[in-house]
Motif scaffolding. Structure first.
Motif, mmCIF file in Angstrom:
data_model
loop_
_atom_site.group_PDB
_atom_site.id
_atom_site.type_symbol
_atom_site.label_atom_id
_atom_site.label_comp_id
_atom_site.label_asym_id
_atom_site.label_seq_id
_atom_site.Cartn_x
_atom_site.Cartn_y
_atom_site.Cartn_z
ATOM 1 N N ILE A 5 8.475 131.810 103.248
ATOM 2 C CA ILE A 5 9.381 131.761 104.390
ATOM 3 C C ILE A 5 10.382 132.900 104.295
ATOM 4 N N GLY A 6 10.500 133.653 105.351
ATOM 5 C CA GLY A 6 11.502 134.707 105.436
ATOM 6 C C GLY A 6 12.553 134.342 106.471
ATOM 7 N N ILE A 7 13.813 134.602 106.150
ATOM 8 C CA ILE A 7 14.926 134.283 107.048
ATOM 9 C C ILE A 7 15.504 135.581 107.596
ATOM 10 N N VAL A 8 15.583 135.679 108.916
ATOM 11 C CA VAL A 8 16.252 136.806 109.568
ATOM 12 C C VAL A 8 17.496 136.258 110.252
ATOM 13 N N ASN A 9 18.645 136.768 109.866
ATOM 14 C CA ASN A 9 19.928 136.305 110.386
ATOM 15 C C ASN A 9 20.627 137.448 111.104
ATOM 16 N N LEU A 10 21.043 137.219 112.340
ATOM 17 C CA LEU A 10 21.868 138.183 113.069
ATOM 18 C C LEU A 10 23.294 137.658 112.991
ATOM 19 N N ASP A 11 24.149 138.332 112.233
ATOM 20 C CA ASP A 11 25.420 137.714 111.846
ATOM 21 C C ASP A 11 26.368 138.784 111.309
ATOM 22 N N ALA A 12 27.647 138.611 111.578
ATOM 23 C CA ALA A 12 28.653 139.498 110.989
ATOM 24 C C ALA A 12 28.945 139.141 109.537
ATOM 25 N N HIS A 13 28.458 137.962 109.096
ATOM 26 C CA HIS A 13 28.791 137.444 107.769
ATOM 27 C C HIS A 13 27.539 137.076 106.980
ATOM 28 N N PHE A 14 27.614 137.207 105.663
ATOM 29 C CA PHE A 14 26.502 136.798 104.799
ATOM 30 C C PHE A 14 26.343 135.278 104.766
ATOM 31 N N ASP A 15 27.438 134.551 104.876
ATOM 32 C CA ASP A 15 27.443 133.092 104.727
ATOM 33 C C ASP A 15 26.816 132.669 103.403
ATOM 34 N N LEU A 16 27.262 133.347 102.336
ATOM 35 C CA LEU A 16 26.809 133.078 100.967
ATOM 36 C C LEU A 16 27.962 132.598 100.092
ATOM 37 N N ARG A 17 28.990 132.038 100.705
ATOM 38 C CA ARG A 17 30.197 131.696 99.967
ATOM 39 C C ARG A 17 29.935 130.692 98.838
ATOM 40 N N ALA A 18 30.732 130.812 97.781
ATOM 41 C CA ALA A 18 30.742 129.816 96.721
ATOM 42 C C ALA A 18 31.583 128.630 97.187
ATOM 43 N N GLY A 19 31.482 127.530 96.467
ATOM 44 C CA GLY A 19 32.271 126.352 96.810
ATOM 45 C C GLY A 19 31.507 125.080 96.534
ATOM 46 N N GLU A 20 32.223 124.054 96.136
ATOM 47 C CA GLU A 20 31.581 122.780 95.821
ATOM 48 C C GLU A 20 31.107 122.061 97.068
ATOM 49 N N ARG A 21 31.779 122.264 98.188
ATOM 50 C CA ARG A 21 31.416 121.570 99.423
ATOM 51 C C ARG A 21 30.771 122.544 100.404
ATOM 52 N N ALA A 22 29.781 122.041 101.120
ATOM 53 C CA ALA A 22 29.112 122.846 102.146
ATOM 54 C C ALA A 22 30.080 123.165 103.277
ATOM 55 N N SER A 23 29.883 124.314 103.906
ATOM 56 C CA SER A 23 30.672 124.695 105.070
ATOM 57 C C SER A 23 29.848 125.677 105.895
ATOM 58 N N SER A 24 30.444 126.177 106.968
ATOM 59 C CA SER A 24 29.744 127.165 107.781
ATOM 60 C C SER A 24 29.617 128.499 107.050
ATOM 61 N N GLY A 25 30.314 128.638 105.925
ATOM 62 C CA GLY A 25 30.227 129.874 105.135
ATOM 63 C C GLY A 25 29.262 129.806 103.973
ATOM 64 N N THR A 26 28.596 128.660 103.761
ATOM 65 C CA THR A 26 27.761 128.485 102.564
ATOM 66 C C THR A 26 26.260 128.320 102.797
ATOM 67 N N PRO A 27 25.748 128.234 104.040
ATOM 68 C CA PRO A 27 24.358 127.776 104.212
ATOM 69 C C PRO A 27 23.304 128.598 103.501
ATOM 70 N N PHE A 28 23.471 129.913 103.447
ATOM 71 C CA PHE A 28 22.410 130.722 102.848
ATOM 72 C C PHE A 28 22.496 130.730 101.322
ATOM 73 N N ARG A 29 23.687 130.488 100.779
ATOM 74 C CA ARG A 29 23.775 130.257 99.341
ATOM 75 C C ARG A 29 23.088 128.945 98.991
ATOM 76 N N GLN A 30 23.280 127.930 99.826
ATOM 77 C CA GLN A 30 22.607 126.650 99.612
ATOM 78 C C GLN A 30 21.084 126.809 99.694
ATOM 79 N N ILE A 31 20.644 127.599 100.655
ATOM 80 C CA ILE A 31 19.200 127.836 100.788
ATOM 81 C C ILE A 31 18.670 128.567 99.557
ATOM 82 N N ALA A 32 19.430 129.555 99.072
ATOM 83 C CA ALA A 32 19.007 130.288 97.868
ATOM 84 C C ALA A 32 18.869 129.335 96.696
ATOM 85 N N GLU A 33 19.810 128.417 96.549
ATOM 86 C CA GLU A 33 19.749 127.455 95.453
ATOM 87 C C GLU A 33 18.566 126.503 95.620
#
Length: 312
Positions: free
Chosen positions: A146-174
Motif C-alpha cells: 500500500i502506498g499513501i499519497v498525501n496532498l498536505d502542507a504538513h507531514f502529520d507525523l507528530r509524536a505524542g501519547e494521544r492521537a490527534s490530527s497531527g499524528t495519523p501518518f506516524r500512527q500508520i508508520a507504527e
C-alpha cells in the motif's frame, strides 16, 4: 457512533425541462444499501477531537454535511453509481473509537466492491481510513503493498501519547512496522515554515518522500507527475488523502490552519487525476474542512469539486 445517511441533505435545483442530461447530484445520489451495485460510496467522518487535541481551530465535525450540501447542486457528468454511506460521528473526545469505527466501515465498503470516498472532519481520519484498507488487504491471497499519497502542507507525523490530527501518518508508520509492512508515504505541498525540524528528521528516518509547496507549481508539473507515477509503480494499491490546507488560504480559508503559500488548485487536480489514472486507487478522503471558518462557503465548494472529480 455510525449514523445512516440523512438523505434530506441532497436537495438542489431541478432542471427537468432539460431531460436526463440536466440532472444534478441530488437527483442521482442514492442511499447505500447491502445489495447496491459497486460504485463510489461517500462516508462522512464528523470529528473535532483530533483538531482540538492538536491545538487547532475546532469546527471540522460539520465538514461532511457541508461538502454534501455543496455537492448536491453540482452537475452530474458521471457514469457509475454514487451512494451516501452515512457518517461516523465522534462522540465527545472518543477519537480512538471513532477511528476504529471508520476503519470498520471502510473495510466493509471495500469488501462490497465500492470505492470509499471519506469526507471530513479532521485529518485524524487518515489513520481510520488506513485501518480499513489494511484490514481489507489482510483478506487478499497475497498482501498488497500500500502506498499513501498525501496532498498536505504538513507531514502529520507528530509524536505524542494521544492521537490527534497531527499524528495519523506516524500512527500508520507504527502499524506498518508492527505488521511487517513497508511504510510508503509520499507528500506533496509540505510547507517548511509549518513543520519543525523534528518533523523533517522523523520524515527522513521513516523514508518519507516529499515535495515542498514551492516546488509544487505548474511549471514543475511534469516532474511532480513523474514522481507520482514512479511511486505508484512500486505499490499494488494507492490511498490518496487530500488535506484542504494544502491549498492557498484564498482558495481554502475554511480550514484549521490556512496556508499563506499553498499549492494551486490546478496542480492539486492534476495530481488527483494522475492517481486515478494509475488504476491502483482504492480509497480517497478529503480532510480538514471547517465550515465555521469558511468564507462564502468557498472551501466547501472546493472540497465538493475535488469529491466530484474523484467520483467521476
Amino acid at each position: 457512533m455510525y449514523q445512516v445517511a440523512d438523505m434530506s441533505v441532497w436537495q438542489g435545483r431541478n432542471d427537468s425541462e432539460e431531460g436526463a442530461l440536466g440532472r444534478r447530484w441530488h437527483e442521482r445520489v442514492q442511499q447505500l444499501h447491502e445489495a447496491a451495485a459497486a460504485g463510489t460510496a461517500l462516508l462522512g467522518f464528523a470529528c473535532d477531537a483530533g483538531v482540538s487535541r492538536n491545538q487547532g481551530r475546532p469546527g471540522a465535525k460539520e465538514g461532511p454535511q457541508a461538502i454534501r450540501k455543496a455537492l448536491a447542486n453540482l452537475a452530474w457528468h458521471h457514469e457509475g453509481h454514487v451512494y451516501d454511506g452515512g457518517t461516523v460521528a465522534c462522540e465527545a473526545d472518543a477519537l480512538e473509537d471513532a477511528q476504529a469505527e471508520l476503519g470498520r466501515q471502510v473495510a466493509h465498503l471495500l469488501a462490497a466492491g465500492h470505492f470509499p470516498l471519506v469526507l471530513g472532519g479532521g485529518h485524524e481520519m487518515a489513520y481510520g481510513s488506513f485501518l480499513g484498507l489494511a484490514r481489507h488487504a489482510e483478506l487478499q491471497k497475497r498482501r498488497p503493498r500500500i502506498g499513501i499519497v498525501n496532498l498536505d502542507a504538513h507531514f502529520d507525523l507528530r509524536a505524542g501519547e494521544r492521537a490527534s490530527s497531527g499524528t495519523p501518518f506516524r500512527q500508520i508508520a507504527e502499524a506498518c512496522e508492527a505488521n511487517g509492512a513497508d511504510f510508503l508515504y509520499l507528500v506533496y505541498g509540505i510547507s517548511e515554515p509549518a513543520n519543525t525540524e523534528a518533523l523533517f528528521h522523523r520524515a527522513r528516518s521513516l523514508g518519507v518522500q516529499w515535495r515542498g509547496d514551492e516546488d509544487c507549481h505548474r511549471d514543475n508539473l511534469e516532474n511532480l507527475l513523474d514522481t507520482l507515477t514512479f511511486f505508484a509503480d512500486q505499490v499494488d494499491w494507492l490511498y490518496l488523502t487530500v488535506c484542504l490546507d494544502v491549498l492557498p488560504a484564498g482558495v481554502a480559508p475554511g480550514v484549521s490552519a490556512p496556508a499563506p503559500y499553498g499549492v494551486e488548485l490546478p496542480v492539486v487536480e492534476a495530481l488527483i487525476d494522475a492517481a486515478k489514472a494509475t488504476g491502483k486507487l482504492m480509497l480517497a478522503d478529503i480532510a480538514e474542512l471547517n465550515p465555521s471558518m469558511d468564507r462564502d462557503g468557498i472551501t466547501a465548494k472546493v472540497a465538493a469539486r475535488l469529491a466530484w472529480r474523484l467520483a467521476r
